[in-house]
Design a protein around this motif. Structure first.
Motif, PDB file in Angstrom:
ATOM      1  N   SER A 161       0.862  -1.182   0.000  1.00 12.82           N
ATOM      2  CA  SER A 161       0.000   0.000   0.000  1.00 12.82           C
ATOM      3  C   SER A 161       0.898   1.232   0.000  1.00 12.82           C
ATOM      4  O   SER A 161       1.835   1.317   0.800  1.00 12.82           O
ATOM      5  CB  SER A 161      -0.900   0.039   1.242  1.00 12.82           C
ATOM      6  N   ARG A 163       1.615   5.062   0.745  1.00 11.91           N
ATOM      7  CA  ARG A 163       1.170   6.226   1.514  1.00 11.91           C
ATOM      8  C   ARG A 163       1.582   7.503   0.814  1.00 11.91           C
ATOM      9  O   ARG A 163       2.593   7.546   0.116  1.00 11.91           O
ATOM     10  CB  ARG A 163       1.791   6.231   2.916  1.00 11.91           C
ATOM     11  N   ARG A 245       4.959   9.182  -0.030  1.00 10.46           N
ATOM     12  CA  ARG A 245       5.814   9.458   1.127  1.00 10.46           C
ATOM     13  C   ARG A 245       7.211   8.861   0.960  1.00 10.46           C
ATOM     14  O   ARG A 245       8.198   9.445   1.404  1.00 10.46           O
ATOM     15  CB  ARG A 245       5.146   8.942   2.406  1.00 10.46           C
ATOM     16  N   PRO A 268      -4.269   6.064   1.292  1.00 11.47           N
ATOM     17  CA  PRO A 268      -3.270   5.199   0.638  1.00 11.47           C
ATOM     18  C   PRO A 268      -3.866   4.511  -0.578  1.00 11.47           C
ATOM     19  O   PRO A 268      -5.086   4.376  -0.708  1.00 11.47           O
ATOM     20  CB  PRO A 268      -2.908   4.188   1.736  1.00 11.47           C
ATOM     21  N   ASP A 301       6.635   2.909   4.105  1.00 13.56           N
ATOM     22  CA  ASP A 301       5.695   3.712   3.315  1.00 13.56           C
ATOM     23  C   ASP A 301       5.017   2.933   2.212  1.00 13.56           C
ATOM     24  O   ASP A 301       4.215   3.485   1.457  1.00 13.56           O
ATOM     25  CB  ASP A 301       6.429   4.922   2.698  1.00 13.56           C
ATOM     26  N   VAL A 305      -1.487  -1.887   4.426  1.00 13.34           N
ATOM     27  CA  VAL A 305      -2.206  -1.310   5.543  1.00 13.34           C
ATOM     28  C   VAL A 305      -3.082  -2.383   6.157  1.00 13.34           C
ATOM     29  O   VAL A 305      -3.900  -2.999   5.463  1.00 13.34           O
ATOM     30  CB  VAL A 305      -3.075  -0.121   5.089  1.00 13.34           C
TER      31      VAL A 305
END
Length: 306
Positions: A161, A163, A245, A268, A301, A305
């Motif tokens: 995932s 971010r 990120r 995300p 990052d 998730v």
């Protein structure tokens, strides 16, 4: 007609997107492949391939038959491997992978030697793009993609995932002030990051009280269709942006960029490995999927998730 051999020839032609290239890899005359496909189409009573002077294209029946062939051939390979021992199940041959440009260059490429060293009998062909690739027509084994999946003819396996963060350079904030509310963004300059495939700007969103809230389009004088260019423009103080990120973590830590709205970060996006149906049984694809899942799991990052 040897139907299993005909399936293998058909699949190889589709992967190579060429009778001539497929003939070279199979060590057969091109005429033999032409005859095989002609006999196969006659046997099935349908056209599998549309042939022009420049390219090949699967017909709808051809695409369905190709998917069935992959499943059958993978099942045969698995059955043979079970009796021939572990050596037969080792990944070998060429693995063709298409990677998103930024993720591929910044995350995957610096670590790909570890994968190559682990599987010395495997050759790698890596391409870097953000376009919608046709895995079957272009002979690509799998593709890594960010975002919601669109092509239902492919299997998507989520491996991470991504971010995102809203940020700006200190120089920009010194000139224009720091926005403290999402609505205030309409009075600021944004860097417009648009899709190179569709030409549409990517939406800005924020997770507020567990809900994804879309922001009004932030005006901007600079538009780019590349993730690295997006970050480069932000570093020069050309506006506020939303970026992955992992790309800006170092700049945030060094104070070259400042995070905004940290309590309401962007939503995300899933990172998925796409491959044609029936392919995951192939040893080369299976070990790559395991490797890239483990790689992203170690990235704060990019891990999934929970």
């Amino acid at each position: 007609m040897d139907k299993l051999r005909a399936m293998q020839v058909f699949v190889r032609i589709v992967e190579a997107n060429s009778f001539t290239k497929a003939a070279e890899t199979l060590g057969l005359p091109r005429a033999a492949l032409t005859a095989t496909i002609k006999n196969l189409e006659a046997y099935l009573g349908t056209t599998l391939l549309q042939r022009t002077t420049r390219r090949l294209a699967l017909t709808p029946d051809g695409a369905d038959y190709h998917a069935q062939c992959l499943q059958i051939l993978d099942a045969v390979a698995s059955a043979e491997a079970a009796f021939r021992g572990a050596a037969a199940a080792r990944p070998r041959g060429t693995l063709r992978v298409d990677l998103p440009d930024a993720v591929g260059r910044h995350v995957i490429l610096p670590r790909i030697a570890g994968f190559a060293d682990a599987w010395p009998e495997l050759a790698l062909t890596l391409s870097f793009s953000d376009r919608l690739v046709d895995l079957t027509q272009e002979g690509i084994d799998c593709a890594l993609r960010v975002g919601d999946l669109q092509d239902s003819s492919l299997v998507g396996r989520q491996v991470g995932s991504m971010r995102f963060v809203t940020c700006a350079a200190p120089a920009y904030l010194a000139r224009h002030g720091t926005p403290h509310a999402i609505d205030a963004l309409r009075h600021h300059q944004g860097i417009v990051h648009f899709s190179g495939r569709t030409g549409r700007p990517f939406d800005w969103d924020f997770v507020v009280d567990g809900r994804v809230v879309k922001a009004a389009q932030v005006p901007g004088r600079v538009a780019v269709n590349n993730a690295d260019a997006n970050v480069a423009c932000a570093l020069q103080g050309l506006g506020i942006t939303q970026a992955a990120r992992y790309q800006v973590r170092g700049y945030l830590e060094r104070g070259e960029l400042v995070e905004l709205f940290s309590e309401t970060p962007p939503a995300p996006m899933p990172v998925s490995l796409l491959y044609p149906r029936g392919r995951m049984g192939a040893p080369k694809l299976r070990v790559f999927a395991e490797w890239i899942t483990a790689l992203l799991e170690r990235e704060p990052d990019l891990c999934q998730v929970l």
